[in-house]
Design an enzyme around this catalytic site. Sequence first.
Site, PDB file in Angstrom:
ATOM      1  N   ARG A  51     -61.940  16.289-103.235  1.00  0.00           N
ATOM      2  CA  ARG A  51     -60.973  16.863-104.166  1.00  0.00           C
ATOM      3  C   ARG A  51     -60.282  15.699-104.877  1.00  0.00           C
ATOM      4  O   ARG A  51     -59.769  14.784-104.230  1.00  0.00           O
ATOM      5  CB  ARG A  51     -59.933  17.696-103.402  1.00  0.00           C
ATOM      6  CG  ARG A  51     -58.719  18.097-104.220  1.00  0.00           C
ATOM      7  CD  ARG A  51     -59.029  19.186-105.232  1.00  0.00           C
ATOM      8  NE  ARG A  51     -57.850  19.517-106.027  1.00  0.00           N
ATOM      9  CZ  ARG A  51     -57.883  20.334-107.078  1.00  0.00           C
ATOM     10  NH1 ARG A  51     -59.017  20.898-107.455  1.00  0.00           N
ATOM     11  NH2 ARG A  51     -56.803  20.600-107.767  1.00  0.00           N
ATOM     12  N   GLU A  55     -51.295  13.754-109.355  1.00  0.00           N
ATOM     13  CA  GLU A  55     -49.930  13.974-108.872  1.00  0.00           C
ATOM     14  C   GLU A  55     -49.151  14.962-109.737  1.00  0.00           C
ATOM     15  O   GLU A  55     -49.185  14.900-110.957  1.00  0.00           O
ATOM     16  CB  GLU A  55     -49.192  12.634-108.876  1.00  0.00           C
ATOM     17  CG  GLU A  55     -47.735  12.735-108.506  1.00  0.00           C
ATOM     18  CD  GLU A  55     -47.083  11.351-108.434  1.00  0.00           C
ATOM     19  OE1 GLU A  55     -47.697  10.421-107.916  1.00  0.00           O
ATOM     20  OE2 GLU A  55     -45.956  11.220-108.912  1.00  0.00           O
ATOM     21  N   CYS A  56     -48.471  15.882-109.066  1.00  0.00           N
ATOM     22  CA  CYS A  56     -47.533  16.789-109.736  1.00  0.00           C
ATOM     23  C   CYS A  56     -46.350  16.913-108.795  1.00  0.00           C
ATOM     24  O   CYS A  56     -46.375  17.723-107.873  1.00  0.00           O
ATOM     25  CB  CYS A  56     -48.188  18.146-110.004  1.00  0.00           C
ATOM     26  SG  CYS A  56     -47.012  19.378-110.574  1.00  0.00           S
ATOM     27  N   CYS A  67     -46.685  25.834-112.326  1.00  0.00           N
ATOM     28  CA  CYS A  67     -48.100  25.461-112.371  1.00  0.00           C
ATOM     29  C   CYS A  67     -48.734  25.890-111.048  1.00  0.00           C
ATOM     30  O   CYS A  67     -48.078  26.520-110.221  1.00  0.00           O
ATOM     31  CB  CYS A  67     -48.248  23.958-112.601  1.00  0.00           C
ATOM     32  SG  CYS A  67     -47.409  22.972-111.354  1.00  0.00           S
ATOM     33  N   CYS A  69     -50.430  23.574-109.062  1.00  0.00           N
ATOM     34  CA  CYS A  69     -50.817  22.332-108.377  1.00  0.00           C
ATOM     35  C   CYS A  69     -50.529  22.359-106.875  1.00  0.00           C
ATOM     36  O   CYS A  69     -51.364  21.922-106.074  1.00  0.00           O
ATOM     37  CB  CYS A  69     -50.098  21.142-108.992  1.00  0.00           C
ATOM     38  SG  CYS A  69     -50.319  21.034-110.763  1.00  0.00           S
ATOM     39  N   GLN A  72     -53.018  24.474-105.120  1.00  0.00           N
ATOM     40  CA  GLN A  72     -54.339  23.831-105.168  1.00  0.00           C
ATOM     41  C   GLN A  72     -54.426  22.704-104.133  1.00  0.00           C
ATOM     42  O   GLN A  72     -55.442  22.547-103.454  1.00  0.00           O
ATOM     43  CB  GLN A  72     -54.585  23.224-106.562  1.00  0.00           C
ATOM     44  CG  GLN A  72     -54.674  24.245-107.676  1.00  0.00           C
ATOM     45  CD  GLN A  72     -56.083  24.769-107.872  1.00  0.00           C
ATOM     46  OE1 GLN A  72     -57.005  24.315-107.228  1.00  0.00           O
ATOM     47  NE2 GLN A  72     -56.232  25.724-108.761  1.00  0.00           N
ATOM     48  N   ARG A  95     -50.169  15.397-116.087  1.00  0.00           N
ATOM     49  CA  ARG A  95     -51.371  15.134-116.886  1.00  0.00           C
ATOM     50  C   ARG A  95     -51.321  13.746-117.537  1.00  0.00           C
ATOM     51  O   ARG A  95     -51.748  13.548-118.666  1.00  0.00           O
ATOM     52  CB  ARG A  95     -51.554  16.201-117.973  1.00  0.00           C
ATOM     53  CG  ARG A  95     -51.907  17.574-117.423  1.00  0.00           C
ATOM     54  CD  ARG A  95     -52.531  18.457-118.481  1.00  0.00           C
ATOM     55  NE  ARG A  95     -52.938  19.729-117.924  1.00  0.00           N
ATOM     56  CZ  ARG A  95     -52.506  20.913-118.340  1.00  0.00           C
ATOM     57  NH1 ARG A  95     -51.659  20.988-119.341  1.00  0.00           N
ATOM     58  NH2 ARG A  95     -52.945  22.006-117.796  1.00  0.00           N
ATOM     59  N   ASP A 127     -54.356  16.077-122.731  1.00  0.00           N
ATOM     60  CA  ASP A 127     -54.476  15.681-121.339  1.00  0.00           C
ATOM     61  C   ASP A 127     -54.733  14.179-121.309  1.00  0.00           C
ATOM     62  O   ASP A 127     -55.768  13.722-121.783  1.00  0.00           O
ATOM     63  CB  ASP A 127     -55.652  16.454-120.708  1.00  0.00           C
ATOM     64  CG  ASP A 127     -55.670  16.343-119.194  1.00  0.00           C
ATOM     65  OD1 ASP A 127     -55.161  15.333-118.664  1.00  0.00           O
ATOM     66  OD2 ASP A 127     -56.200  17.260-118.552  1.00  0.00           O
ATOM     67  N   ARG A 129     -54.973  12.303-118.666  1.00  0.00           N
ATOM     68  CA  ARG A 129     -55.488  11.823-117.391  1.00  0.00           C
ATOM     69  C   ARG A 129     -56.825  11.100-117.581  1.00  0.00           C
ATOM     70  O   ARG A 129     -57.588  11.422-118.475  1.00  0.00           O
ATOM     71  CB  ARG A 129     -55.694  12.992-116.427  1.00  0.00           C
ATOM     72  CG  ARG A 129     -54.411  13.595-115.969  1.00  0.00           C
ATOM     73  CD  ARG A 129     -54.640  14.765-115.069  1.00  0.00           C
ATOM     74  NE  ARG A 129     -55.338  15.851-115.732  1.00  0.00           N
ATOM     75  CZ  ARG A 129     -55.620  17.016-115.152  1.00  0.00           C
ATOM     76  NH1 ARG A 129     -55.302  17.208-113.898  1.00  0.00           N
ATOM     77  NH2 ARG A 129     -56.228  17.967-115.818  1.00  0.00           N
TER      78      ARG A 129
END
Length: 212
Positions: A51, A55-56, A67, A69, A72, A95, A127, A129
Amino acid sequence: MLEKVRVRNSVDIPLSMGVTGTFYTFLGFKNHQEHFAIKFGTPDQDCPLVRVHSECLTGDVFQSLRCDCGNQLKEAMEVLADRGGYLIYLRQEGRGIGLYHKIDAYVLQDQGFDTYEANNKLNFPDDAREFACAAGILEALEITSIKLLSNNPDKLRQISDYGIHVKEMISTGVYVNKHNISYLKAKVKKHKHIINLPQNNNWQLNKLLASQ
Ligand SMILES: [Zn+2]
């Protein structure tokens, strides 16, 4: 370009979920970012389950409902603890725009902009990222082939482009609530995330939201 990354150190950390994770730190990231990886169990080293999570802080730590996150991450940790594998945790908050700018984007979202429009209005791409660092981490761990736990086709494409063979993409759960439904819809519509969302005004969605 694949970042030349190598393992810096590793240590076992017992986790409250009842398993021990081996935390790896690395050298070689641009801007000295502190990305890290956690090994769970005894992964299949030829093609481990992986996975890649960005980071969030609001979602991962404080369980924000804006969200998905946090859910998840929790799901990924449970699956990895059960089956063995690696969690790659990338320190690219919001993001890739950072915590403060993410909060600025939330303010714009409250004014009616969707998650990508809000980023654009702040002069950021949809985004920001980058997943080269994830490929670098996998290479440092001597992993060349993976099963990727994700719904994000762009993540798969970028990781593959950096030379990691993604044998399979295993989708993650759908965590919809009344606060994140617009965010999830934008992900599906604009970035082709594979999330089976119930349609708006559909009895299924209403039922789902009513049950929360
Ligand atoms: Zn989040």
